[in-house]
Structure formats: C-alpha cells, structure tokens
Design an enzyme around this catalytic site. Structure first.
Site, PDB file in Angstrom:
ATOM      1  CG  ASP A 432       2.997   2.849   5.177  1.00 16.97           C
ATOM      2  OD1 ASP A 432       3.024   3.990   4.695  1.00 16.97           O
ATOM      3  OD2 ASP A 432       2.070   2.428   5.889  1.00 16.97           O
ATOM      4  CD  GLU A 612       3.124   9.657   8.525  1.00 16.40           C
ATOM      5  OE1 GLU A 612       2.498   9.595   9.595  1.00 16.40           O
ATOM      6  OE2 GLU A 612       2.595   9.644   7.405  1.00 16.40           O
TER       7      GLU A 612
END
Length: 734
Positions: A432, A612
């Site tokens: 991420d 997401e």
C-alpha cells in the site's frame, strides 16, 4: 530408578530383570546417541495424495526443509488398508538404533472422518520400514466392535516393563466422546498384546469429555500428557502423572497452546544441547503450524518468527537424529533439483533470489550500487552439501557456474546470474505504498504498510526517503500502535496516505491511516501531523472517520488530495465502496455535509469493480480516480481508473480502465494498491504499487507484498496507457 531431567536413562546400559521362577532378561536400554539434527515426519492434507508420510530435516530445530521434493517416502496404498496415512509419530527405540513409527490408517476423500485401523512400522535405518496394520473392531470385536474412529496413535517406551506402549484415541458409533486408550505392542511390533484400556480420564465436571491427539513426554520423573480436549476452552491441555499408564490429572482447564483458534496434533520434543523444549501444533483451520518454546513444559512462548519451512505440514512429530542418520537421509532423499542452499550476502534482495532446480539456474538480484565484478553471494549449504567456487566472483560479464554435491551423490552444476534490479524498490515486505515529493526537502518519500505479518497484523508505520526514486533510505518508524503512539488504535496499521501543505511560511504534513479502533467498531481512519516528512508525527486522540456512509465495508485506505485548481482539500476512502468528503482547513476533520458516495459504475465489471485503494491526481483539467480491483491476495489484483471534471465526481469509468495488472509470464502478480508521483516541473509520472512476492503466491499472498515503481504514461487524448510491470524497474530520476 534414577532419571535425568528428560527421563532418559543416564547410565551407559540399564537392564530390567523379571523373576518368574528363573531370572530372565526382559529388556536392555542403552544410552541414547548424541543427536545434532532433526527429522520432521508429517503429512500434508485431506486430499488425494496428501495423506502420506513425508520427511523434512533441520540442523537447528527451527529451520526445516522438505526431503524428496516434499513427496511421500512411503507408499500409502501399500502400507494401509484405506490408501491414506495420517498423523505419523516417530520414536527412537531403547536400543538407540531401532525406530518405531505409528500412524492413522484413514483416507478422508472416501471415508470422511470414520476409520478402523492404525499402522505400526519398524526400521533400523529410517529408510526401509516393516509395516503392519491393526484393525481394532476386527481384532477386538467383543470390546470394540462398534469403534469407527481410531485416531493419531503415538508410541513411548515403558522403562518399567521394557515394552513399547501405544496410545491413541477411539470413539464408537454411539454418543460417547473420543477417549484416549493404550495397549502394549508385541515383541515384533506387529500387533497388540491385549485389548486396549482407557489411559486418560477427564475430570468428572468436564462438560465435554472428548480427548484426542495424546502426546506423552517424561519430564522430571513424571509423565506429561499433552492432548486436545474439547471441554471448557477447546485446545491443547496438559495432564500429569507419576505413572505412565494411569493417574493423569489435568493441570488446568486453560489451554497451554498460544492460540484462540482451533489447534490439534501436539508434538513436543527437546532441543539438542539445550534445556528447552518445543511444543508445536497444527492450526488446522488456519492452514499453518505454530511453534512455541518452554523450559518447564507449562509456560510456552511463541517463536513463529524464528521458524522457517518450505512445506505445509499437518499433524506430525520431530525426532532428534545423529549426523550419520542425517547424512543417510540426505543421500537417499536429497534432490539436486531441490538443493538445500541459500545466498546470504547482505548485498542481496534475499526475498527475491530465485533457485530453479529444473533449469539448474540461480538468479541473484542485488542492491543498488553492488560491485558485480567482485561480488560474493556467500553461497551457503546445509550439512551434507558442498559448494564450489567460494568467495567473490566476477558476475559483471554474465553467469558464473557453481557446482553442488550432495553427500553420496554425483555433483551438479548450476548457472548463477547476478543483476541489479530496481524492483522491488524497498527491501523487505511492504504494501500500500503512498509516495510524496516534498517541496520542503526536495526529496521523495514512500509511506507503506509494514507487511509480512500473518493476517495483516502489522502494527507500525515506517517511511523511506530517496533523491532519485531508486536508492531508498529507511528513515525508521513514524508511528507504533503497540507503543501507544495512536491513542485510539491497537493494531491493523494499514494503508496510509500523506499530503504536504504550506502553512504560513513553512510546511505541515498530514498523515492519514487505518487502524483497529480499541473502543470497538472495527477499522477506522485517523490522522497524525508533523512538521517534517519523517516526523515526529503526533496522532489525534480519536479517529476522524468512524462510519461507512454506504452502510457497508470497512473504513480503510484513505487518500488525501489538495486540489490545485480550488486549493480545497479532500479525503477519499472505502472498502467495497468509495466515499469522499471535503476536509476542513485544520486538515484533521471533515465537513460532514460534504460526504458523498462516489463508487464508480460502468464498463466491464471484472475490469473495474471498485474494491479499495483509491488514489486521485489532477492533470490538464482532468481528475483521475484510480483504484484497486479484486482481493489483495489475488494474482489478479490490479489498478483501474475513471475520470471526472470535479474532485467530487461523478466518475466516468474509462473505456479501457486497466492501468496495471499482473504479468504472469514474468512472475509478477497482484499488482495493485498504488500511488502516483509527478516529477517537479515535468509532465513525467511514476506509479508506485505493491506486488505479491512470487515465492508466496500460494503461501500468505496477501501479506507477502513488496513495493515496486514503474513509469506511467498518457496517450495524446489524455487516457492512461496500460503500465507494464517490470522486474528491472526504473532508472534514477533527476
């Protein structure tokens, strides 16, 4: 009778005499040989071909490698009546040189969880085994004719009788629970001397008396019976007795394992040359094993981070072995296409080293700046394998030939290539990634999720800095949730984002992140503030975003964006939905009335379906919304995009929405959850993303991720060109 701490006979030879009219020698036990290595005996699962005995070895009790390419060492169809063999337990005999192994005779694909027999095995070399089957209801029809579970046998030597006691759990077709029984094996270890007797009697107040997977070890003159008990808090319990065959008393109704999820298959063994013991067990619903350590056999600490295995065992046991026995196993089962070798140089990206046994090649990705003309990969091999050449070699002109020899086998050559790859950009497991170019420092920064934690259980955030997007410096932790740096969160340190904002004559850094809310409510989003891109960061006392405006999904994966047109600041987030809101001027709170759900719609669902990892950029009058599709553990995890004329949508999904996706042909998978950086003063863009380490594609893929960087380009009409993920990575930027 004098016993050492482990209950083993310390005299060189100890004999037991029985008077029956004449004196006769019953048994003679010798001092056990010095052991320096370990044999792990196990099976791998419930499917066809998985219920079979396999071997692995270790030289330290912590790091294990499968022998025989993780293939069975015994043919289950030949040694069992069912075609399946499970729960193997192995024991060194009293003479120090004979080995006894017992196992469950069960083939789950056909029998389910009902079986009738166990297998007895005997060997003098660990290679060749004499085997027998005992069918309990057929052998003892009067006492146990209704038995339809015969599970997890184990063996222990009874010093008092000079015999080998076998103990296991059984259950009949009635409503009775599983009970642990025992019986003595006959002299040839091919059958039982008499009908089984109950070994362990759970406390009378137990609400559920089912007990399976007994595991006995002598300790300080007593016998410790570890077992899986279903009563109270189901898990591995401990009962202790002064006698081997009776009198076991439960120590506590509390688990001795270190889990809250189901476990079974206790296996305890003493480490060589140590007073410590390892208790390992099968976390059968979680797909993994856990190792714990203790000196008193009652208080165990988890040592998972010290353990490594290149296989996935189910319910097995570990036997300390000698170097001679280890070498014999290596000679017989060691494979030149599965060498027990590793390259250990600190200049290597060790997680990305590729050893291809089939092609006989080794690929060594090195860190930036490594001198390939005199590079020593520090090739090391397990005992029983030799390596040549040694020391620094010239890899600058191409591959170097290395020769490996397994004890007792012919040498084999491998072609070894070293290369300076720039992907992954960060060494280690991180995910991420959020990239920032700082106007204040003139440097680039990456803020990732710290990965490599089972079940995404990372608890701290770090930051890395670079002058050129290639050479990265670890600047250390900026928030540690376990240390109390975030008052409202205690774990699940996920998916940060950051913006730099001019405040007065200086800059402020606003760092948004997901965490597990200690007051309940699952994952929520908070903020921390700093005066510099490396901190120190001070977190707010409460989360900023607590609820889903879509009524579903987690509050995770924030993205902060300062609109260069209006100067307004926004935050986006969501899991299964995309939400947006305008930030107040303080940058630590949102304007509630501006909250809006922007979940993209349109196009081919499989290509663009929002999951997401939202990220927003602005270029030439267009706002680009990019997000991740599919699951983070999926090889197909990828980035899609849409566009808008406003930072608050609506979003139009692109006709060709895929920005970045796996390249299976080159072993690149799960490319997603990205961010984007523009070089200052240039229309030059780079995408920073994570991929799955290909060694872990089928082994915790969702938490063995690594950060990569590739160039991102636009077509003349403003659409995004699909990025080709690379291993080579980018060249340093100016």
């Amino acid at each position: 009778m004098n016993k050492s701490k482990t209950g083993l006979i310390t005299a060189m030879t100890k004999c037991f005499l029985v008077f029956a009219g004449l004196i006769s020698l019953v048994s003679c036990q010798t001092e056990p040989p010095k052991t320096d290595a370990y044999l792990f005996v196990y099976f791998t699962g419930n499917g066809p071909g998985e219920e079979a005995i396999r071997y692995a070895v270790s030289t330290d009790g912590y790091n294990y490698r499968a022998l025989n390419d993780n293939q069975p060492v015994l043919d289950s169809k030949k040694i069992s009546t069912s075609g399946g063999v499970r729960d193997p337990h192995i024991l060194r005999g009293a003479d120090g040189k004979t080995f006894y192994m017992v196992a469950t005779d069960l083939y789950v694909p056909e029998q389910g969880w009902n079986n009738y027999a166990m297998i007895l095995m005997k060997s003098t070399d660990l290679i060749h085994w004499e085997t027998s089957v005992i069918n309990i209801p057929e052998t003892y029809p009067d006492e146990f004719g209704e038995v339809d579970r015969v599970w997890a046998p184990q063996t222990i030597y009874d010093e008092q009788t000079g015999k080998y006691m076998i103990y296991w759990s059984m259950k009949d077709r009635g409503a009775h629970p599983d009970i642990i029984y025992y019986a003595y094996a006959n002299k040839d270890f091919t059958g039982l001397e008499e009908a089984p007797k109950q070994l362990y009697f759970p406390p009378a107040e137990s609400n559920t008396k089912a007990c399976i997977d007994g595991d006995i070890i002598p300790f300080e003159g007593q016998f410790y019976l570890f077992h899986k008990a279903e009563d109270g808090d189901p898990g591995i319990k401990l009962a202790i007795s002064d006698k081997l065959t009776e009198g076991y008393q439960l120590v506590s109704d509390k688990r001795v394992d270190s889990q809250t999820v189901p476990v079974e298959g206790s296996g305890i063994f003493k480490l060589n040359n140590s007073d410590d013991y390892i208790l390992m067990y099968d976390m059968y619903t979680s797909g993994r094993y856990q190792f714990t350590k203790s000196a008193d056999l009652q208080h165990f600490s988890v040592i998972d981070e010290e353990i490594s295995m290149n296989f996935h065992p189910r319910h097995g046991t570990v036997l300390p072995i000698t170097w001679e026995e280890y070498n014999r196993l290596m000679t017989t089962y060691g494979k030149t296409d599965d060498l027990f070798i590793s390259a250990t140089s600190d200049q290597l990206k060790k997680s990305n080293v590729v050893i291809d046994g089939e092609k006989k090649t080794i690929y060594l990705p090195v860190k930036v700046g490594t001198d390939l003309a005199a590079f020593d990969p520090m090739m090391t091999a397990w005992k029983g394998i030799t390596v040549a050449p040694e020391g620094p070699q010239d890899f600058s002109k191409g591959s170097v030939e290395y020769t490996f020899t397994i004890v007792g086998q012919d040498p084999v050559s491998y072609s070894v290539l070293a290369s300076e790859d720039h992907n992954p950009a960060l060494v280690g497991f991180y995910a991420d990634p959020q990239v920032l170019y700082s106007q204040k420092t003139g440097k680039y920064y990456i803020y990732p999720t710290s990965d490599g934690f089972t079940g995404w259980s990372g608890y701290y955030f770090k930051v890395f800095s670079s002058d050129d997007l290639v050479s990265w410096t670890d600047e250390g932790k900026i928030l540690d949730l376990k240390a109390g740096d975030v008052p409202w969160a205690d774990g699940s340190a996920w998916a940060p984002t950051i913006v730099e904002k001019k405040v007065g004559d200086d800059y402020k850094y606003y760092y948004y992140f997901s965490g597990n809310y200690v007051a309940g409510g699952g994952k929520q989003i908070g903020v921390a503030v700093a005066d510099n891109p490396t901190g120190p960061f001070v977190a707010e006392k409460e989360p900023m975003i607590k609820e889903s405006p879509a009524g579903r999904g987690q509050q995770i994966d924030p993205c902060a964006f300062i609109d260069p047109v209006s100067g307004k600041s926004y935050i986006y987030w969501g899991n299964g939905y995309l939400a947006a809101a305008e930030l107040n001027d303080d940058m630590i709170s949102i304007k509630p009335k501006t909250i809006k759900v922007l979940t993209p719609k349109g196009g081919t669902l499989a290509d663009y379906a929002f999951r997401e990892g939202i990220y927003v950029i602005y270029r030439d009058g267009t706002y680009y919304f990019m997000w991740s599709v599919d699951d983070t553990g999926s090889a197909n995890y990828h980035v899609a995009y849409g566009t808008s004329k406003s930072p608050m949508g609506p979003i139009k999904v692109a006709e060709k929405p895929i920005v970045l996706i796996q390249d299976a042909a080159n072993g690149i998978y799960g490319t997603g959850h990205h961010s984007v950086v523009k070089l200052p003063g240039k229309d030059e863009w780079y995408i920073v993303y994570h991929r799955i380490n290909n060694k872990h594609l089928n082994d915790g893929p969702g938490y063995h991720r690594e950060v990569c960087i590739d160039k991102m380009e636009f077509n003349a009409d403003g659409t995004v060109k699909q990025v080709t993920p690379t291993v080579k990575g980018i060249s340093p930027v100016q």
